[in-house]
Every structure is written in C-alpha cells, then in structure tokens.
Design an enzyme around this catalytic site. Structure first.
Site, short mmCIF file in Angstrom:
data_model
loop_
_atom_site.label_atom_id
_atom_site.label_comp_id
_atom_site.label_asym_id
_atom_site.label_seq_id
_atom_site.Cartn_x
_atom_site.Cartn_y
_atom_site.Cartn_z
N ASP A 184 -15.99 2.58 61.86
CA ASP A 184 -14.77 1.84 62.21
C ASP A 184 -14.16 2.33 63.51
O ASP A 184 -13.81 1.54 64.39
CB ASP A 184 -13.74 1.96 61.09
CG ASP A 184 -14.19 1.30 59.79
OD1 ASP A 184 -15.11 0.47 59.85
OD2 ASP A 184 -13.62 1.62 58.74
N GLU A 187 -10.28 -3.31 54.47
CA GLU A 187 -9.41 -2.22 54.08
C GLU A 187 -8.00 -2.71 53.78
O GLU A 187 -7.32 -2.19 52.91
CB GLU A 187 -9.37 -1.15 55.17
CG GLU A 187 -10.66 -0.35 55.30
CD GLU A 187 -10.52 0.80 56.29
OE1 GLU A 187 -9.56 0.81 57.08
OE2 GLU A 187 -11.39 1.68 56.28
#
Length: 444
Positions: free
Chosen positions: A39, A149
């Site tokens: 990420d 997320e």
C-alpha cells in the site's frame, strides 16, 4: 472498459488530484511513512509520478520500532522509487525510544494493560503520525487507506488514519496490486501477505477474519458467503466512528444515522412505464410512491436504474430473453418526469451526481438487484443506506424481489410499499410479496 483501461484511468485521475491539491495549498510536496508493504509503495509511486516535474519533493520516512523483520523490503521499496523518480528522498527515523518512553510513562496509569495488543499497536501507529507531522514542514502528510480498508476501518484512528491526502482512496486491494506491477514494485512485497506489523496478528486477513479477495468481491457487487458478508457488515458498523469527524452537539451523525430511513426507488424508468417493457400498475405506482415520499420528507431518497449498453446480454438480439430496454443515452433509461416535478423536497428528487445509482452496465452480466448499483461519487448503493429501508418501483417479480432478498440477507430492516409497485403479472406479484413477507419484509 477493460481492467487495464480502468487502472490507467484511475492512475491519471489520482495523479491529477495529487498535483492539484499540493498546488492549491501552496505546499512543497508530500511526506509519507513507508512501511515496506504494497500500500505505501503504491501511494509513494503515485505521488512521485504526479509531482516529478514540479521541483517538489516526496520525502519517505522509514520508522521501525527497533529491529524490523522486513526492513529489507522497506529499503528495496526506497531503492526502486529513487531509481525511478528524482523527486524522492528518504531517511530512517526509529520510534524505539519514543515508544519505550511512552510505555514507561503510561504504565504508571491504573488503566494500563500490558496484554492489550491493540492499544500497544495503535500507540506505534500514532507515534509515527506525530513524527510525520513534526518533520513535515510545508509537506502534506499522505495516507495509504483504500476502499478495502475503509469499509472495515482497518486503520488506526489518529494514527495511519491521520493525514492530509489519501491518493488511493476508493481503490480496491486488487487495484493496488495492479498498480504496483505497473510501477515495478519489488517482487518480495507483491508476494508477501499484507501485515500491519503492529504485533497484533501475523497478517491483515487473520485480524479481519475475511480475506482481501472476499472484500474485493463484496465491494465489486458480487455475492459472497452469508457469514463473510455478515462479518464485513459487522466490521463496518462497529467502526463507523472512525470514518466521521468527531461527534459533537452539532455533529450528530451517530444519532441521525440510527433514526434515518432510506426510500429506494427501483427502475421507475420510461421503458417500464410506456416503453419496450411496460409494467402493470406503472402509472399508479409512481403517483403512490411520490405521495409517500412527500408524506415523509425526512427520509433520504435514492434511485437506481438499469443503464444498459446496446450490446447487453439480456437483449433478445444478443441472445437474452428481453427486448432492448433502458439503453444508455436513450429516453427509455430516464427516470419518470414526475419524480422531478411532483416531489416537494428538492433534494429528494433525482440528482445525477447525488442520489442516482446505475446497474446493468456490464454487457456480459444480467443484474436485477440494485444492491450493488453504483454512483460515480458515492460508490455502491449498499454503503449509502440506513438500516431501515422502504422499497418502491418496478418490477415486483424481478428487480424488486432480488433487491429485497439481498437487503434482508445483509441485515436491513425492509418495508415494501405495495401501492408503489408495478409488476408483470398480478398473480405472480402477489406470490412474490408473500414470499418476501415470510422471510422478514414488511408490506406497507
């Protein structure tokens, strides 16, 4: 649009907004905590690509807590980024002393629990946020959150969730992997299991209780196992406070959300009223639905509609069972005019970028349910709904039925406005309503 075309479009959009936001705020660049995971690598690559020709800086901070087992991955990420972009600078700042000092101080509190892994892990994330803001003078702090997320709020409030700009907001985890390959991420970080590295669990998926693939499938509108869907929704509801500004006497999201009811208007479109697939009771159902909306102006109103390309698989000329209907750009796909003219509260009328959600845009997929219908700015319908839902529209035997089934399976409190329904066959319409009522829907 192919997957490659979609990814290319998203990269261009992200780069444009990253550059625009920096310039609008007259800042000198960005600062980003690089963890050695996929990420943060992708966020760094997107930012660097956006600002590479501006003379501005992307400063990367590696912030291990003492010895970090995957420090080599972090260094490999830095090397790959610096080899590609001259605007990238990097340094290592250990949080070991700050962490041990904070532990020593808070251990004196009667509230301290040395076995609370979440508290200790979140402390590390918040210390890293403090360091980025302490060092990032005239630099915007970049976050690494993405849609996969966000739905579970898998971030630390005022930790890695504390930032100025999130380049990857709205992307799915599988999008992140595709972009990582484009920017030639080190092979090690593409292959390793994502992990927050806070000492809470071995991997993100272990802690979440669902896989990233499950989350991507769910967010893409695909049906997954009921237990997994329930787990995702439970995580979403339990963490809602993390997606809002602090509550206050003026910010009552926590109270308003629980009291709100959403009215979903299903496929109130020209083709289902007086076009290629006219339904019974269509005209009357629209008047009844509008009356109900005007009687309950406190409800939020969402519209979803079929939005088919000419090549859609459901059309007879393409091998399907229906005549061509609700084709993008044609009158048949438009919402009936009365919803624009007869609804008293303007915000409850159809507004393209606010409360209209499209489905059936994939030419190879039949899609009756509107649960996963999408709005360009607000994502899927399912994530914009209150717990209580009222449904009206057409047709009972197809889009109404499939939408209500998914709402019930995902724990929504569903009421069906009977007088606000249109249908193909009166007898079948009654059978479907009886079936839906037997499994928990209220008929009003």
């Amino acid at each position: 649009m192919t997957k490659a075309e979609y990814i290319a479009k998203k990269i261009d959009e992200i780069k444009s907004m990253t550059l625009e936001y920096m310039e609008k705020n007259r800042m000198d660049g960005y600062i980003l905590g690089l963890s050695g995971g996929i990420d943060s690598f992708v966020c760094a690559a997107l930012i660097a690509d956006a600002i590479k020709d501006t003379g501005k800086e992307l400063h990367l901070l590696l912030m291990p807590n003492g010895t970090q087992s995957d420090m080599a991955d972090s260094i490999a990420c830095v090397d790959a980024l610096k080899a590609r972009f001259s605007c990238v600078t990097a340094e290592t700042i250990s949080i070991e002393n700050a962490y041990s000092g904070a532990l020593e101080d808070i251990s004196r509190s009667q509230l301290f629990d040395v076995t609370d892994k979440y508290a200790l892990g979140n402390l590390q994330a918040r210390l890293r946020m403090i360091i980025q803001y302490s060092l990032g003078k005239r630099l915007l702090v970049a976050g690494t959150e993405h849609a996969t997320e966000n739905v579970t709020a898998y971030f630390t409030k005022f930790g890695d969730g504390g930032c100025d700009f999130i380049p990857t907001d709205g992307l799915l985890k599988n999008d992140i992997y595709e972009i990582a390959k484009i920017y030639e991420a080190p092979e090690a970080i593409i292959k390793k299991a994502p992990a927050a590295g806070l000492g809470i669990s071995k991997s993100d998926e272990d802690e979440l209780g669902v896989t990233y693939d499950d989350l991507c499938q769910y967010l893409s509108g695909h049906l997954i196992e009921k237990s997994k869907a329930e787990r995702i929704f439970k995580l979403y509801e339990a963490s809602e406070h993390k997606r809002h500004l602090p509550a206050s006497p003026r910010n009552l999201w926590w109270k308003e959300r629980s009291q709100l009811t959403t009215h979903i208007v299903v496929d109130a479109l020209h083709d289902f009223i007086r076009g290629s697939l006219p339904c019974l009771n269509a005209e009357e159902s629209i008047d009844a639905a509008i009356d109900y909306i005007n009687e309950h102006p406190e409800m939020q109103v969402f519209y979803f509609r079929n939005h088919h390309p000419e090549t859609h698989c459901s059309f007879k000329e393409n091998g399907g069972i229906w005549p061509a209907h609700c084709v993008i750009g044609e009158t048949g796909s438009e919402i009936d005019e009365r919803y624009y003219t007869n609804i008293k509260k303007t915000v409850n009328s159809p507004i393209a970028h606010f409360n209209i959600f499209n489905k059936g845009e994939n030419p190879t997929q039949e899609e009756y349910s509107g649960f996963g219908a999408k709005n360009e700015f607000f994502g899927q319908l399912r994530f914009n709904l209150s717990r209580k839902v009222v449904v009206s529209g057409m047709a009972t035997e197809y889009c109404i039925k499939e939408t209500v089934l998914l709402l019930l399976k995902n724990g929504f409190d569903v009421s069906i406005l009977k007088r606000g329904l249109a249908y193909i066959d009166k007898e079948e319409h009654e059978k479907v309503l009886a079936e839906l009522e037997s499994i928990g829907a209220k008929i009003i």
